[in-house]
Design a protein around this motif. Sequence first.
Motif, short mmCIF file in Angstrom:
data_model
loop_
_atom_site.label_atom_id
_atom_site.label_comp_id
_atom_site.label_asym_id
_atom_site.label_seq_id
_atom_site.Cartn_x
_atom_site.Cartn_y
_atom_site.Cartn_z
N UNK A 279 -7.72 90.44 -52.54
CA UNK A 279 -7.90 89.53 -51.58
C UNK A 279 -9.20 89.62 -50.82
N UNK A 280 -10.12 90.61 -51.23
CA UNK A 280 -11.13 90.72 -50.77
C UNK A 280 -12.01 89.65 -50.59
N UNK A 281 -12.72 88.93 -49.26
CA UNK A 281 -13.62 88.05 -49.40
C UNK A 281 -14.67 88.15 -50.01
N UNK A 282 -15.34 89.41 -49.86
CA UNK A 282 -16.51 89.72 -50.66
C UNK A 282 -16.54 89.65 -52.27
N UNK A 283 -15.39 90.06 -52.82
CA UNK A 283 -15.13 89.77 -54.42
C UNK A 283 -15.24 88.45 -54.58
N UNK A 284 -14.35 87.63 -53.99
CA UNK A 284 -14.59 86.11 -54.12
C UNK A 284 -15.89 85.46 -53.75
N UNK A 285 -16.84 85.94 -52.95
CA UNK A 285 -18.06 85.26 -52.66
C UNK A 285 -18.73 85.45 -53.79
N UNK A 286 -18.77 86.60 -54.58
CA UNK A 286 -19.81 86.78 -55.64
C UNK A 286 -19.11 85.82 -57.01
N UNK A 287 -17.77 85.73 -56.86
CA UNK A 287 -17.39 84.75 -58.35
C UNK A 287 -17.71 83.62 -57.97
N UNK A 288 -17.33 83.18 -56.74
CA UNK A 288 -17.63 81.66 -56.57
C UNK A 288 -19.07 81.36 -56.53
N UNK A 289 -19.94 82.23 -56.02
CA UNK A 289 -21.34 81.86 -56.11
C UNK A 289 -21.98 81.91 -57.65
N UNK A 290 -21.37 82.51 -58.46
CA UNK A 290 -21.70 82.63 -59.94
C UNK A 290 -21.25 81.31 -60.40
N UNK B 126 -19.58 96.63 -48.21
CA UNK B 126 -18.16 97.15 -48.01
C UNK B 126 -18.39 98.72 -47.92
N UNK B 127 -19.01 99.33 -48.63
CA UNK B 127 -19.19 100.78 -48.64
C UNK B 127 -19.65 101.30 -47.50
N UNK B 128 -20.78 100.54 -46.95
CA UNK B 128 -21.46 100.86 -45.77
C UNK B 128 -20.73 100.75 -44.69
N UNK B 129 -19.85 99.70 -44.49
CA UNK B 129 -18.92 99.35 -43.51
C UNK B 129 -17.93 100.57 -43.24
N UNK B 130 -17.42 101.00 -44.39
CA UNK B 130 -16.29 101.94 -44.65
C UNK B 130 -16.97 103.25 -44.17
N UNK B 131 -18.48 103.62 -44.43
CA UNK B 131 -19.03 104.89 -44.38
C UNK B 131 -19.42 104.83 -42.67
N UNK B 132 -19.63 103.87 -42.10
CA UNK B 132 -19.89 103.92 -40.77
C UNK B 132 -18.82 103.66 -39.61
N UNK B 133 -17.56 103.54 -40.25
CA UNK B 133 -16.53 103.21 -39.44
C UNK B 133 -16.58 101.46 -38.85
N UNK B 134 -17.09 100.61 -39.72
CA UNK B 134 -17.57 99.30 -39.36
C UNK B 134 -18.38 99.15 -38.15
N UNK C 297 -13.46 98.26 -56.74
CA UNK C 297 -13.41 98.04 -55.39
C UNK C 297 -12.04 98.88 -54.87
N UNK C 298 -11.01 98.54 -55.73
CA UNK C 298 -9.80 99.24 -55.46
C UNK C 298 -9.69 100.49 -55.61
N UNK C 299 -10.19 101.11 -56.76
CA UNK C 299 -10.29 102.44 -56.95
C UNK C 299 -10.97 103.52 -55.90
N UNK C 300 -12.19 102.70 -55.65
CA UNK C 300 -13.00 103.42 -54.64
C UNK C 300 -12.59 103.42 -53.23
N UNK C 301 -11.74 102.21 -52.88
CA UNK C 301 -11.05 102.46 -51.50
C UNK C 301 -9.83 103.55 -51.52
N UNK C 302 -9.16 103.65 -52.59
CA UNK C 302 -8.08 104.37 -52.72
C UNK C 302 -8.79 105.71 -52.49
N UNK C 303 -9.80 106.01 -53.34
CA UNK C 303 -10.47 107.69 -53.37
C UNK C 303 -10.89 107.71 -51.76
N UNK C 304 -11.21 106.82 -50.99
CA UNK C 304 -11.53 106.98 -49.56
C UNK C 304 -10.14 107.18 -48.81
N UNK C 305 -9.25 106.40 -49.12
CA UNK C 305 -8.05 106.44 -48.27
C UNK C 305 -7.26 107.98 -48.66
#
Length: 491
Positions: free
Chosen positions: A92-103, A213-221, A350-358
């Motif tokens: 459901x991440x907009x960033x993932x769909x951004x890349x797919x649609x742009x391709x 996405x990783x930058x936003x998570x690392x800096x608390x948005x 992205x899912x696995x990286x997010x779960x590692x963070x949470x």
Amino acid sequence: MVQTTSSSGLRPIPAFVALCIGLLIWLLPQPDTVSDQGWLMLAMFIGTIAAIIGKAMPIGALSILAITLVAASGVTSDNPGASIKNALGSFTSPLIWLIAIAIMISRGLIKTGLGARIGYHFIALFGKRTLGIGYALVLSELTIAPVTPSNTARGGGIIHPIMLSIARSFGSSPENNSTGKIGKYLALVNYHANPITSAMFITATAPNPLTVKLIAEATGAEISLSWTTWAVAMLLPGLVAIALMPLLLYWIYPPEIKKTEDARTFARQKLDDLGPLSRGEKIMLMVFSILLALWADLPVWFFGEAYQLNATTSAFIGLSILLMSGVLVWQDILAEKSAWDTLVWFGALVMMASQLNSLGVISWFSASIQGLIAQTGLGWAGASGLLVLIFLYSHYFFASTTAHITAMMAAFLTVGLAMGAPPMPFVLMMAAASSIMMTLTHYATGTSPVIFGSNYVTLGEWWRAGFIMSIVNLTIWVVIGGLWWKLLGYW
């Protein structure tokens, strides 16, 4: 007789090695600060990354297996319904769909012939000399980069055939041992434009939104890079790198043919063959312009915040126009395998990286790295420099930029920020390094095996040029980028 597994199926040896690595991690002594679920997720994640590096299966297939493991193991939740929901959550991440649609949108550049027209147009303008052809290839890359998130499609699918046509028109080919005439130089320029343009726009290569996405998570948005912010920040160092690269490669591997007036004639002939701009090309240019305007937030500048659109929404608008106009049809979208492939593997990683963070694994890993660096006595400048260098040159061990970024970026961002590095310059430098590292090897990204496979450059020449360009690009981003970001008020 035992039938061997096809290249697209399971490769037993790399799969077995990846499985052993995952099991080994799981059986190692578990840190007190990491939960059982977190440690199991880490083992599955490292095993997945090892399988990707070893090419045990295509990355999309491996991603399906990773989603299955996460859901079936219950590592994110004891509730089966919640477990599968978490495993699929990143889709459901907009960033993932951004890349797919742009391709999908970039397919229009190839289908309509607009991408080739742009390339031949620049060669007709600048092709009087070999160096001019090099700059024509670079400018072609730069022109289409903002709407071509598949850097492989851009450098390998659009620009590379143009480069091959020009080289062969001058009798430069591997078959007759004449690569040094002009082909070697043009092949290297063709390739090394790719990492530079990939660093300049969020939508220029698929892993960039993951970095955001990783930058936003690392800096608390606190730092949420927009398309415009990224483009402005990377503009000056990117243009300097674009300007220097053809000159530097011209000096390292000078072509035997220096004057190429015939190239302009060849390009004009190709343009004549293409004829006037077709309806499809005109619509592609219109969509190109609309997307750049929306991604750059031009409506906000003129009409206010109420007219701001999410970048993914803008991409959907562009694709909708192409579908309604018939420039692309639904069969084109279904046939765009790279887009759907990217959607699957990007979502899984992205899912696995997010779960590692949470689950607290990233915090533990970052604290461990920070402790090691602190023992060296380095200040924030030395620590952040060391992190960038390790991150960049560890790409010698990766055949996927996305896997590399997923494996290391989050922890390195956290450590650098914790050591006191100025947040904006540090995250921008790490973002740039994630594209600069593509220069290094003939397997660094999808574009490299395409161009290397044309056999104009030997392995030694490729690695030498890659290492030199990595140093040059890194220096440009540190020095020019640092001064530019200071002027922009980022530190």
